[in-house]
Structures are given as C-alpha cells and as structure tokens.
Design a protein around this motif. Structure first.
Motif, PDB file in Angstrom:
ATOM      1  N   GLY A 277       0.814  -1.210   0.000  1.00  0.00           N
ATOM      2  CA  GLY A 277       0.000   0.000   0.000  1.00  0.00           C
ATOM      3  C   GLY A 277       0.846   1.257   0.000  1.00  0.00           C
ATOM      4  O   GLY A 277       1.928   1.305   0.606  1.00  0.00           O
ATOM      5  N   ILE A 278       0.358   2.294  -0.674  1.00  0.00           N
ATOM      6  CA  ILE A 278       1.094   3.560  -0.775  1.00  0.00           C
ATOM      7  C   ILE A 278       0.392   4.671   0.004  1.00  0.00           C
ATOM      8  O   ILE A 278       1.030   5.438   0.734  1.00  0.00           O
ATOM      9  CB  ILE A 278       1.252   3.972  -2.255  1.00  0.00           C
ATOM     10  N   ARG A 279      -0.912   4.753  -0.123  1.00  0.00           N
ATOM     11  CA  ARG A 279      -1.658   5.836   0.523  1.00  0.00           C
ATOM     12  C   ARG A 279      -1.574   5.763   2.045  1.00  0.00           C
ATOM     13  O   ARG A 279      -1.667   6.787   2.724  1.00  0.00           O
ATOM     14  CB  ARG A 279      -3.120   5.815   0.087  1.00  0.00           C
ATOM     15  N   LYS A 280      -1.404   4.579   2.595  1.00  0.00           N
ATOM     16  CA  LYS A 280      -1.335   4.441   4.053  1.00  0.00           C
ATOM     17  C   LYS A 280      -0.149   5.217   4.638  1.00  0.00           C
ATOM     18  O   LYS A 280      -0.160   5.581   5.818  1.00  0.00           O
ATOM     19  CB  LYS A 280      -1.213   2.964   4.432  1.00  0.00           C
ATOM     20  N   MET A 281       0.873   5.473   3.814  1.00  0.00           N
ATOM     21  CA  MET A 281       2.068   6.154   4.313  1.00  0.00           C
ATOM     22  C   MET A 281       1.779   7.595   4.717  1.00  0.00           C
ATOM     23  O   MET A 281       2.528   8.194   5.491  1.00  0.00           O
ATOM     24  CB  MET A 281       3.172   6.117   3.256  1.00  0.00           C
ATOM     25  N   ASN A 282       0.688   8.174   4.194  1.00  0.00           N
ATOM     26  CA  ASN A 282       0.328   9.545   4.536  1.00  0.00           C
ATOM     27  C   ASN A 282      -0.861   9.614   5.504  1.00  0.00           C
ATOM     28  O   ASN A 282      -1.355  10.696   5.806  1.00  0.00           O
ATOM     29  CB  ASN A 282      -0.044  10.327   3.268  1.00  0.00           C
ATOM     30  N   LEU A 283      -1.304   8.454   5.985  1.00  0.00           N
ATOM     31  CA  LEU A 283      -2.502   8.394   6.824  1.00  0.00           C
ATOM     32  C   LEU A 283      -2.108   8.467   8.298  1.00  0.00           C
ATOM     33  O   LEU A 283      -1.416   7.591   8.805  1.00  0.00           O
ATOM     34  CB  LEU A 283      -3.251   7.088   6.545  1.00  0.00           C
ATOM     35  N   PRO A 284      -2.549   9.519   9.018  1.00  0.00           N
ATOM     36  CA  PRO A 284      -2.242   9.596  10.457  1.00  0.00           C
ATOM     37  C   PRO A 284      -2.914   8.461  11.220  1.00  0.00           C
ATOM     38  O   PRO A 284      -4.000   8.013  10.858  1.00  0.00           O
ATOM     39  CB  PRO A 284      -2.824  10.957  10.861  1.00  0.00           C
ATOM     40  N   GLU A 285      -2.258   8.018  12.284  1.00  0.00           N
ATOM     41  CA  GLU A 285      -2.816   6.976  13.158  1.00  0.00           C
ATOM     42  C   GLU A 285      -3.230   5.747  12.348  1.00  0.00           C
ATOM     43  O   GLU A 285      -4.283   5.153  12.590  1.00  0.00           O
ATOM     44  CB  GLU A 285      -4.014   7.518  13.948  1.00  0.00           C
ATOM     45  N   ALA A 286      -2.396   5.350  11.401  1.00  0.00           N
ATOM     46  CA  ALA A 286      -2.744   4.210  10.545  1.00  0.00           C
ATOM     47  C   ALA A 286      -2.872   2.914  11.331  1.00  0.00           C
ATOM     48  O   ALA A 286      -3.618   2.010  10.946  1.00  0.00           O
ATOM     49  CB  ALA A 286      -1.679   4.049   9.453  1.00  0.00           C
ATOM     50  N   HIS A 287      -2.161   2.794  12.457  1.00  0.00           N
ATOM     51  CA  HIS A 287      -2.173   1.548  13.222  1.00  0.00           C
ATOM     52  C   HIS A 287      -3.274   1.513  14.278  1.00  0.00           C
ATOM     53  O   HIS A 287      -3.483   0.476  14.914  1.00  0.00           O
ATOM     54  CB  HIS A 287      -0.808   1.334  13.882  1.00  0.00           C
ATOM     55  N   THR A 288      -3.962   2.640  14.484  1.00  0.00           N
ATOM     56  CA  THR A 288      -4.991   2.681  15.535  1.00  0.00           C
ATOM     57  C   THR A 288      -6.353   3.067  14.945  1.00  0.00           C
ATOM     58  O   THR A 288      -7.131   2.208  14.540  1.00  0.00           O
ATOM     59  CB  THR A 288      -4.588   3.661  16.646  1.00  0.00           C
ATOM     60  N   ASP A 289      -6.633   4.377  14.879  1.00  0.00           N
ATOM     61  CA  ASP A 289      -7.963   4.839  14.478  1.00  0.00           C
ATOM     62  C   ASP A 289      -8.330   4.453  13.048  1.00  0.00           C
ATOM     63  O   ASP A 289      -9.501   4.187  12.752  1.00  0.00           O
ATOM     64  CB  ASP A 289      -8.051   6.364  14.614  1.00  0.00           C
ATOM     65  N   TYR A 290      -7.349   4.416  12.155  1.00  0.00           N
ATOM     66  CA  TYR A 290      -7.651   4.215  10.733  1.00  0.00           C
ATOM     67  C   TYR A 290      -7.079   2.916  10.185  1.00  0.00           C
ATOM     68  O   TYR A 290      -6.772   2.811   8.996  1.00  0.00           O
ATOM     69  CB  TYR A 290      -7.142   5.419   9.937  1.00  0.00           C
ATOM     70  N   ILE A 291      -6.982   1.920  11.042  1.00  0.00           N
ATOM     71  CA  ILE A 291      -6.439   0.638  10.573  1.00  0.00           C
ATOM     72  C   ILE A 291      -7.395  -0.046   9.601  1.00  0.00           C
ATOM     73  O   ILE A 291      -6.975  -0.809   8.734  1.00  0.00           O
ATOM     74  CB  ILE A 291      -6.123  -0.271  11.780  1.00  0.00           C
ATOM     75  N   PHE A 292      -8.690   0.242   9.699  1.00  0.00           N
ATOM     76  CA  PHE A 292      -9.654  -0.360   8.779  1.00  0.00           C
ATOM     77  C   PHE A 292      -9.385   0.105   7.347  1.00  0.00           C
ATOM     78  O   PHE A 292      -9.568  -0.662   6.397  1.00  0.00           O
ATOM     79  CB  PHE A 292     -11.075   0.018   9.200  1.00  0.00           C
ATOM     80  N   LYS A 359     -13.561  10.535  15.397  1.00  0.00           N
ATOM     81  CA  LYS A 359     -13.832  10.311  16.812  1.00  0.00           C
ATOM     82  C   LYS A 359     -12.579  10.016  17.629  1.00  0.00           C
ATOM     83  O   LYS A 359     -12.473  10.370  18.786  1.00  0.00           O
ATOM     84  CB  LYS A 359     -14.857   9.167  16.914  1.00  0.00           C
ATOM     85  N   GLY A 360     -11.589   9.342  17.057  1.00  0.00           N
ATOM     86  CA  GLY A 360     -10.444   8.927  17.839  1.00  0.00           C
ATOM     87  C   GLY A 360     -10.718   7.650  18.606  1.00  0.00           C
ATOM     88  O   GLY A 360     -10.187   7.447  19.693  1.00  0.00           O
ATOM     89  N   MET A 361     -11.550   6.779  18.041  1.00  0.00           N
ATOM     90  CA  MET A 361     -11.945   5.531  18.684  1.00  0.00           C
ATOM     91  C   MET A 361     -11.314   4.362  17.921  1.00  0.00           C
ATOM     92  O   MET A 361     -11.393   4.302  16.702  1.00  0.00           O
ATOM     93  CB  MET A 361     -13.477   5.417  18.678  1.00  0.00           C
ATOM     94  N   THR A 362     -10.687   3.434  18.647  1.00  0.00           N
ATOM     95  CA  THR A 362      -9.994   2.319  18.012  1.00  0.00           C
ATOM     96  C   THR A 362     -10.984   1.235  17.569  1.00  0.00           C
ATOM     97  O   THR A 362     -12.128   1.196  18.014  1.00  0.00           O
ATOM     98  CB  THR A 362      -8.969   1.701  18.966  1.00  0.00           C
ATOM     99  N   LEU A 363     -10.499   0.356  16.687  1.00  0.00           N
ATOM    100  CA  LEU A 363     -11.286  -0.783  16.230  1.00  0.00           C
ATOM    101  C   LEU A 363     -10.981  -1.958  17.155  1.00  0.00           C
ATOM    102  O   LEU A 363      -9.875  -2.495  17.144  1.00  0.00           O
ATOM    103  CB  LEU A 363     -10.912  -1.127  14.787  1.00  0.00           C
ATOM    104  N   PRO A 364     -11.934  -2.380  17.987  1.00  0.00           N
ATOM    105  CA  PRO A 364     -11.639  -3.369  19.034  1.00  0.00           C
ATOM    106  C   PRO A 364     -11.128  -4.693  18.483  1.00  0.00           C
ATOM    107  O   PRO A 364     -11.628  -5.201  17.475  1.00  0.00           O
ATOM    108  CB  PRO A 364     -12.998  -3.542  19.747  1.00  0.00           C
TER     109      PRO A 364
END
Length: 411
Positions: A277-292, A359-364
């Motif tokens: 993936g390339i776009r994920k490199m510019n995505l903040p909080e890729a490992h938490t809020d936006y892992i989906f 929201k700043g909510m993680t994916l459980p």
C-alpha cells in the motif's frame, strides 16, 4: 517423590458437613473441564478470529506509523508497533481467559470495583492527565491508561446491577438512578474533551434502560433530549462544533477522514497486497484509528466486508446467548457489554467510510493499543463469564417482561 498438594476441607453450604480434601491438580483439571463445558465456544472462536486479523493488520500498518514518527536523527523500527501489539494481545488474551473463569457474582463484584476506581480516576484526569492532540484523557501509570476505556464495562455492570434491584422493589426509581450516573460520566468526559465516548456511553445507557422497561411513551422524549443535547453541544462545545463542521463541510484532501476514505478505496476489491500500500504512508494513526482503511488498501474491500460480518456474527451470537437467559442482571449486563463492543467497532468503521465524524476511537481487537486492547479484553472476559451456562440445566423460559415485573417472593 514430592507428596501431592491438597485443598483444605470445604464446608457444604447450609450444613455442618465438610467435603474431603481434594488434590489441587485434580481440582484445576475439574475447573478447566467445567469451564470448557460452560463457555460459549463460538463466541470464543469469533474473538480469536478478530484477534488474528488484528495481528496481520497491525503488521501491515506498522511501517506507515513508524515512518511518520521517524526523524532525521532517529529512525523508528518499521515493526515496532507490531512487536508491541503481539505483547499486548498476549496480555489481553490471558486477561480475558482468566476473567472468563469467574463465577457470575464474582464478575459482577469485579465490574463494580473497576467501575468505581475508574470513575474516581476520571475526576482527576483534568488535573494530572497527559495531553495528546489537544485532549487530556490519559494517566501515566508506566503506560498510558485511559480510565474511560475501563469505565465502559464497569458502567454496563453497575447499571445492570442497579436496574436488577427492580426485582426486589418494583417501586425503586432505578432508571432515574442510572440516568443520573450516565449524566455524571458524560459531564466528566466533556471536560477532557471526549464527545465520542460520551455518545457511546449514551448508547449503552439507552439499550439497557429500554431492556429494563423504559415505557415506550418516553422513547420519543429520549430522542428529543438527545437531539437537544447535540444541538447545545454544537452551539457551546468547541470540540463538537469543529468535528461536526468538518464532517458536514465535506473536508479537504488533507483531512484525516477524507484521507481514510481515499485509502480504503485505493486497493479496490482485492487490495494491493501486504506491505504494498502507498496511501497508508500519509494516513495519520494508521495503526490505531484508521487501521480499517489500511486493511481496505492492502487486502481489499472484500476483506473489509468479511470483517464487518465477523463483528456482526459476534454481536448476534452474544445476543442469541442472552435470549435464553433467566437472570435479569445477566441479561442486562451482557446486553450492555456487547452494545459497548459493537458500538465502538461500528463507529470506527463508519468514520473510516466517511459516514461519521472523526472520533479517535480504536477498532476493538484489531487496532494497536495498550490500555485500549486490555480494556476490550476485560470487557469480553466479563461477557464470557456472564454468558457461561451449564448446557445440561433446563432454563425457565421466563420472558423478559416476567423478569422485569417479578416481585420478591421472599417471606
């Protein structure tokens, strides 16, 4: 040879007789056999599948987050978050399995105790908490602890306990009690600020009071009060206004939610492949809020759909388990806990799909996290303990209305 250890003689409840000592090893084997017989194995399997997905997803997102934290002087290892995630997952799994061995009354007492402690910590967060990204929600206890994460399961247990008092005295205003409790927590969360968690607590409260017998005539009043509360929050609460304005305004190509939506669709139906993936490199909080969104780019929209189905299956399985329950506390507590878990999951997914404000909510069970992972496993451990059931015991078949309206039959 070492002599085997024995348990102390156990007094039989209601009599003066004592059970003979039992070898400790045999007692442990018996406890495990009973646990395996009573535990919901399908629920356990679905939880395990989501945790496995989380391990792969954090492995995919870890290089992107590490790259964003790296500086010219110090390079963060690409798989730092992945390695830590494995540790937290193992800790969480151990916690969850350990809690699932508890008896129902023990789970209730533990939930009340943890809820009370976290509520006390919520009072001091505005004064001694750590500030991150403009919000003060964490307390440093060797790791960043977010009290509201552990308060969620405690809130569900405490509310279920209070609402179950209605069986002893139908005249008690238990709904008013839990409404006041929710109002106190919501006010404390707004001080952090943490509007998203306040909304999630509101969802848990609503499900539980509806199950506890809130008259249908008042449901419209609850809806009006909720709409009024959001309107007032928009008018007088900067955090809510900024998030709602950003969501309704459509955002820009640099907004987090917009970046997440672009990332999740970048891989098409089948994805680009792991670590491609390339776009994920510019995505903040890729490992938490936006892992989906990272999952969508690298594994495709089909995988995203399968994850949604896993969450739906887990929620439905828990609800099906509760339909045959003849204990009002267990029914309400289980419903509150699964509402918390499912609500958090689907809010996170909707944010990634640009259908809900950030929201700043993680994916459980999938997102990287320390206290958040442990809190989710704590919630599921309590749920597994409460839904344990002897398959050889016949249920009473009592309806929910009968449970709510049942009076104390003690002399």
């Amino acid at each position: 040879m070492t002599a085997p250890a024995y348990t102390s003689p156990t007094r039989v409840r209601g009599s003066g007789n004592y059970l003979p000592p039992v070898p400790v090893q045999k007692r442990w084997r018996d406890s495990i056999r009973i646990w395996w017989r009573e535990i919901d194995k399908m629920l356990l399997l679905l939880i395990g599948l989501l945790m496995a997905v989380g391990i792969v997803a954090v492995a995919a997102a870890s290089p992107a987050s590490a790259d964003q934290l790296s500086t010219a002087k110090e390079r963060v290892p690409d798989f730092m978050f992945f390695q830590r995630h494995i540790v937290f997952q193992l800790m969480g799994l151990t916690l969850m399995i350990g809690l699932s061995f508890l008896e129902r009354d023990q789970a209730r007492r533990l939930g009340i105790l943890v809820g009370a402690v976290m509520l006390a910590l919520l009072f001091v967060v505005p004064f001694i908490g750590e500030e991150k990204n403009g919000a003060r929600r964490w307390i440093n206890v060797g790791m960043s602890l977010q009290p509201s994460e552990f308060l969620k399961p405690g809130f569900a247990i405490i509310c279920a306990w209070i609402l179950s008092w209605r069986l002893r005295d139908p005249g008690l205003p238990v709904i008013a009690f839990v409404t006041g409790f929710f109002g106190l927590i919501a006010a404390l969360l707004m001080l952090q600020p943490n509007l998203g968690d306040a909304i999630l607590f509101g969802g848990i409260w609503l499900v539980m009071v509806l199950l506890a017998g809130l008259p249908w005539q008042r449901i419209a009043g609850v809806g009006v009060a909720g709409a009024l509360g959001l309107t007032l929050a928009y008018m007088f609460y900067d955090n809510a206004r900024h998030r709602i304005d950003g969501f309704l305004g459509g955002g820009t190509a640099f907004d987090q939610v917009d970046l997440a939506q672009r990332t999740i669709t970048a891989g098409g139906w089948t994805g680009t492949g792991l670590w491609l993936g390339i776009r994920k490199m510019n995505l903040p909080e890729a490992h938490t809020d936006y892992i989906f969104s990272v999952i969508g780019e690298e594994f495709g929209l089909i995988m995203c759909g399968m994850i949604v189905l896993l969450y739906c299956a887990l929620v439905l399985r828990a609800l099906m388990r509760l339909t045959g329950e003849d204990n009002l506390f267990a029914l309400l507590a289980g419903a509150g806990l699964i509402t918390q878990f499912g609500g958090q999951a689907f809010i996170n997914i909707l944010v990634n799909l640009k259908l809900f404000p950030s929201k700043g909510m993680t994916l459980p069970l999938i997102s990287y996290g320390g206290s958040s992972t442990l809190a989710v496993c704590f919630t599921l451990g309590l749920l597994l303990a409460i839904t344990r059931r002897n398959p050889f015991l016949a249920r009473e078949g009592t309806s929910l209305r009968d449970l709510i309206e049942r009076k104390d039959e003690r002399p």
